[in-house]
Design an enzyme around this catalytic site. Sequence first.
Site, PDB file in Angstrom:
ATOM      1  N   CYS A 140       0.940  -1.143  -0.081  1.00  0.00           N
ATOM      2  CA  CYS A 140       0.003   0.139   0.113  1.00  0.00           C
ATOM      3  C   CYS A 140       0.933   1.162  -0.061  1.00  0.00           C
ATOM      4  CB  CYS A 140      -0.971   0.003   1.169  1.00  0.00           C
ATOM      5  SG  CYS A 140      -2.210   1.364   1.231  1.00  0.00           S
ATOM      6  N   CYS A 143      -0.560   4.206   1.819  1.00  0.00           N
ATOM      7  CA  CYS A 143      -0.374   4.147   3.392  1.00  0.00           C
ATOM      8  C   CYS A 143       0.819   4.320   3.823  1.00  0.00           C
ATOM      9  CB  CYS A 143      -0.952   2.704   3.853  1.00  0.00           C
ATOM     10  SG  CYS A 143      -2.074   2.104   2.842  1.00  0.00           S
ATOM     11  N   ASP A 144       1.827   4.003   2.928  1.00  0.00           N
ATOM     12  CA  ASP A 144       3.415   3.614   3.514  1.00  0.00           C
ATOM     13  C   ASP A 144       4.267   4.490   2.913  1.00  0.00           C
ATOM     14  OD1 ASP A 144       2.528   1.782   5.283  1.00  0.00           O
ATOM     15  OD2 ASP A 144       3.024   0.054   4.235  1.00  0.00           O
TER      16      ASP A 144
HETATM   17  P1  FAD Z   1     -10.489  -5.038   6.713  1.00  0.00           P
HETATM   18  O1  FAD Z   1      -9.318  -4.032   7.363  1.00  0.00           O
HETATM   19  O2  FAD Z   1      -9.751  -5.683   5.517  1.00  0.00           O
HETATM   20  O3  FAD Z   1     -10.918  -6.246   8.027  1.00  0.00           O
HETATM   21  C1  FAD Z   1     -11.686  -7.091   7.520  1.00  0.00           C
HETATM   22  C2  FAD Z   1     -11.541  -8.300   8.643  1.00  0.00           C
HETATM   23  O4  FAD Z   1     -12.625  -9.219   8.279  1.00  0.00           O
HETATM   24  C3  FAD Z   1     -10.395  -9.119   8.660  1.00  0.00           C
HETATM   25  O5  FAD Z   1      -9.741  -8.983   9.820  1.00  0.00           O
HETATM   26  C4  FAD Z   1     -10.594 -10.466   8.065  1.00  0.00           C
HETATM   27  O6  FAD Z   1      -9.908 -11.395   8.846  1.00  0.00           O
HETATM   28  C5  FAD Z   1     -12.177 -10.358   8.813  1.00  0.00           C
HETATM   29  N1  FAD Z   1     -12.954 -11.260   7.901  1.00  0.00           N
HETATM   30  C6  FAD Z   1     -12.792 -11.757   6.667  1.00  0.00           C
HETATM   31  N2  FAD Z   1     -13.757 -12.452   6.318  1.00  0.00           N
HETATM   32  C7  FAD Z   1     -14.416 -12.933   7.546  1.00  0.00           C
HETATM   33  C8  FAD Z   1     -15.417 -14.036   7.794  1.00  0.00           C
HETATM   34  N3  FAD Z   1     -15.873 -14.903   6.887  1.00  0.00           N
HETATM   35  N4  FAD Z   1     -15.739 -14.023   9.156  1.00  0.00           N
HETATM   36  C9  FAD Z   1     -15.282 -13.183  10.098  1.00  0.00           C
HETATM   37  N5  FAD Z   1     -14.265 -12.222   9.796  1.00  0.00           N
HETATM   38  C10 FAD Z   1     -13.937 -12.070   8.457  1.00  0.00           C
HETATM   39  N6  FAD Z   1      -5.505   2.658   5.190  1.00  0.00           N
HETATM   40  C11 FAD Z   1      -5.405   4.020   5.570  1.00  0.00           C
HETATM   41  O7  FAD Z   1      -6.369   4.641   5.646  1.00  0.00           O
HETATM   42  N7  FAD Z   1      -4.273   4.518   6.268  1.00  0.00           N
HETATM   43  C12 FAD Z   1      -3.428   3.626   6.171  1.00  0.00           C
HETATM   44  O8  FAD Z   1      -2.129   4.227   6.549  1.00  0.00           O
HETATM   45  C13 FAD Z   1      -3.147   2.364   5.809  1.00  0.00           C
HETATM   46  N8  FAD Z   1      -2.416   1.492   5.711  1.00  0.00           N
HETATM   47  C14 FAD Z   1      -2.302   0.388   5.256  1.00  0.00           C
HETATM   48  C15 FAD Z   1      -1.518  -0.852   5.300  1.00  0.00           C
HETATM   49  C16 FAD Z   1      -1.312  -1.769   4.726  1.00  0.00           C
HETATM   50  C17 FAD Z   1      -0.052  -2.758   4.831  1.00  0.00           C
HETATM   51  C18 FAD Z   1      -2.457  -2.332   4.181  1.00  0.00           C
HETATM   52  C19 FAD Z   1      -2.801  -3.917   3.466  1.00  0.00           C
HETATM   53  C20 FAD Z   1      -3.786  -1.534   4.186  1.00  0.00           C
HETATM   54  C21 FAD Z   1      -3.662  -0.246   4.530  1.00  0.00           C
HETATM   55  N9  FAD Z   1      -4.553   0.656   4.528  1.00  0.00           N
HETATM   56  C22 FAD Z   1      -4.659   1.900   5.149  1.00  0.00           C
HETATM   57  C23 FAD Z   1      -5.877   0.188   4.041  1.00  0.00           C
HETATM   58  C24 FAD Z   1      -6.872  -0.075   5.179  1.00  0.00           C
HETATM   59  O9  FAD Z   1      -6.177  -0.941   6.020  1.00  0.00           O
HETATM   60  C25 FAD Z   1      -8.113  -0.653   4.589  1.00  0.00           C
HETATM   61  O10 FAD Z   1      -8.644   0.240   3.724  1.00  0.00           O
HETATM   62  C26 FAD Z   1      -9.005  -0.885   5.696  1.00  0.00           C
HETATM   63  O11 FAD Z   1      -8.639  -1.843   6.739  1.00  0.00           O
HETATM   64  C27 FAD Z   1     -10.360  -1.675   5.390  1.00  0.00           C
HETATM   65  O12 FAD Z   1     -11.137  -1.762   6.296  1.00  0.00           O
HETATM   66  P2  FAD Z   1     -12.477  -2.964   6.262  1.00  0.00           P
HETATM   67  O13 FAD Z   1     -13.057  -2.572   7.569  1.00  0.00           O
HETATM   68  O14 FAD Z   1     -13.263  -2.921   5.226  1.00  0.00           O
HETATM   69  O15 FAD Z   1     -11.636  -4.322   6.337  1.00  0.00           O
END
Ligand code: FAD
Length: 316
Positions: A140, A143-144
């Site tokens: 990302c 992000c980084d």
């Molecule tokens: P996610 O964070 O993807 O979480 C979904 C969760 O649901 C996961 O824990 C998964 O295990 C769980 N899950 C999946 N399937 C199931 C199931 N069947 N049953 C139960 N649980 C389940 N964004 C920023 O704004 N700033 C940053 O600095 C930033 N840094 C990042 C760095 C990295 C390395 C990455 C990979 C991403 C970064 N992002 C950043 C992006 C950000 O992390 C994502 O946009 C955000 O986390 C998305 O949130 P979400 O709630 O959609 O789901």
Amino acid sequence: MTAHKVVIIGSGPAAHTAAIYAARAELNPVLFEGFMAGGVAAGGQLTTTTDVENFPGFPEGIEGPDLCLRFRAQSERFGTVIHTETVNSVDFSSHPYRFKTDEREGTAETIILATGATAKRLPVPGARDGELWQRGVSACAVCDGALPGFRNKPLAVIGGGDSACEEASFLTKFGSKVYLVHRRDELRASKIMQKRVFDNPKIEILWSQTVEEAKGDEFLESIVVKDAKTGDLKELECSGLFFAIGHKPNTDFLDGQIELDEDGYIITAPDSTQTNVPGVYAAGDVQDKKWRQAITAAGSGCMSALEAEHFLATRE
Ligand code: FAD
Ligand code: NDP
């Protein structure tokens, strides 16, 4: 069996924001945070990063895992019941809807799908977990990219789509130069993104090349690239390697019961988190292949809880 009013599946910013709103609306939400679901720890993608500097409220920045714990604590504070279980299957064929984990099954009047997406990575030697992953290797750039270790250093992005072009352009703000390493001799990205890359003197495209190795002691120092046509290997000084080869939304467990787009993302109605199934909402990266940020995920999590609340009120 009494149906829960709101079941939330997921544990990132989308899921917990939905939980905070649903709990404060006295809907007694139950949240399934998963157990290494999609290869990601409970808490979501932010558990895999270090400094988060673009989430409002933390002017000094905050460590990703710390931010995730705070989301969780805030959900619990208002009474959300959290289970560290992965939802393996759902059944939307009749209302209330059914769901199953390894340990329990139940029914819900509304379900919020917030299972996120997993950034695809390549198993490049040296770039894997326990090697230089998160020590110069990232998935990302937005992000980084601004981290101090990348300033005025050569950086590299792998991929040839819109994300790769966008990330390469973005990284030129920080790096001394950016290599765009693409496995073919033509980009997949839209013409406008391609033009942006071609016009940027700080980007060098390495056509038909693949990254074979990431090298460095504590932090990434160089990459070895291979020319797919000649087989020649070349080592390049490089302090940041960014995978931009696409994401995989965590939607397999839905087993075709929700309308998805061609890449597997959940389709929601415009300006809404409503899926094609009444009372089932999708928030965060599982329905967003464009913005993919913690704050946008949180915003749609808020919307999903408000929409679920409205659905329940209308039925009553
Ligand atoms: P996610 O964070 O993807 O979480 C979904 C969760 O649901 C996961 O824990 C998964 O295990 C769980 N899950 C999946 N399937 C199931 C199931 N069947 N049953 C139960 N649980 C389940 N964004 C920023 O704004 N700033 C940053 O600095 C930033 N840094 C990042 C760095 C990295 C390395 C990455 C990979 C991403 C970064 N992002 C950043 C992006 C950000 O992390 C994502 O946009 C955000 O986390 C998305 O949130 P979400 O709630 O959609 O789901
Ligand atoms: P894409 O699937 O469009 O592109 C992925 C890229 O990664 C392709 O160039 C592909 O190569 C390459 N790739 C895939 N697997 C490998 C591998 N194993 N080794 C090396 N390279 C690999 O994903 P994006 O994330 O770029 O885009 C997803 C969607 O989001 C698209 O619809 C895009 O238009 C959209 N988007 C739009 C943006 C905007 O409009 N500003 C910004 C970002 C995304 P190959 O081409 O050879 O298949």
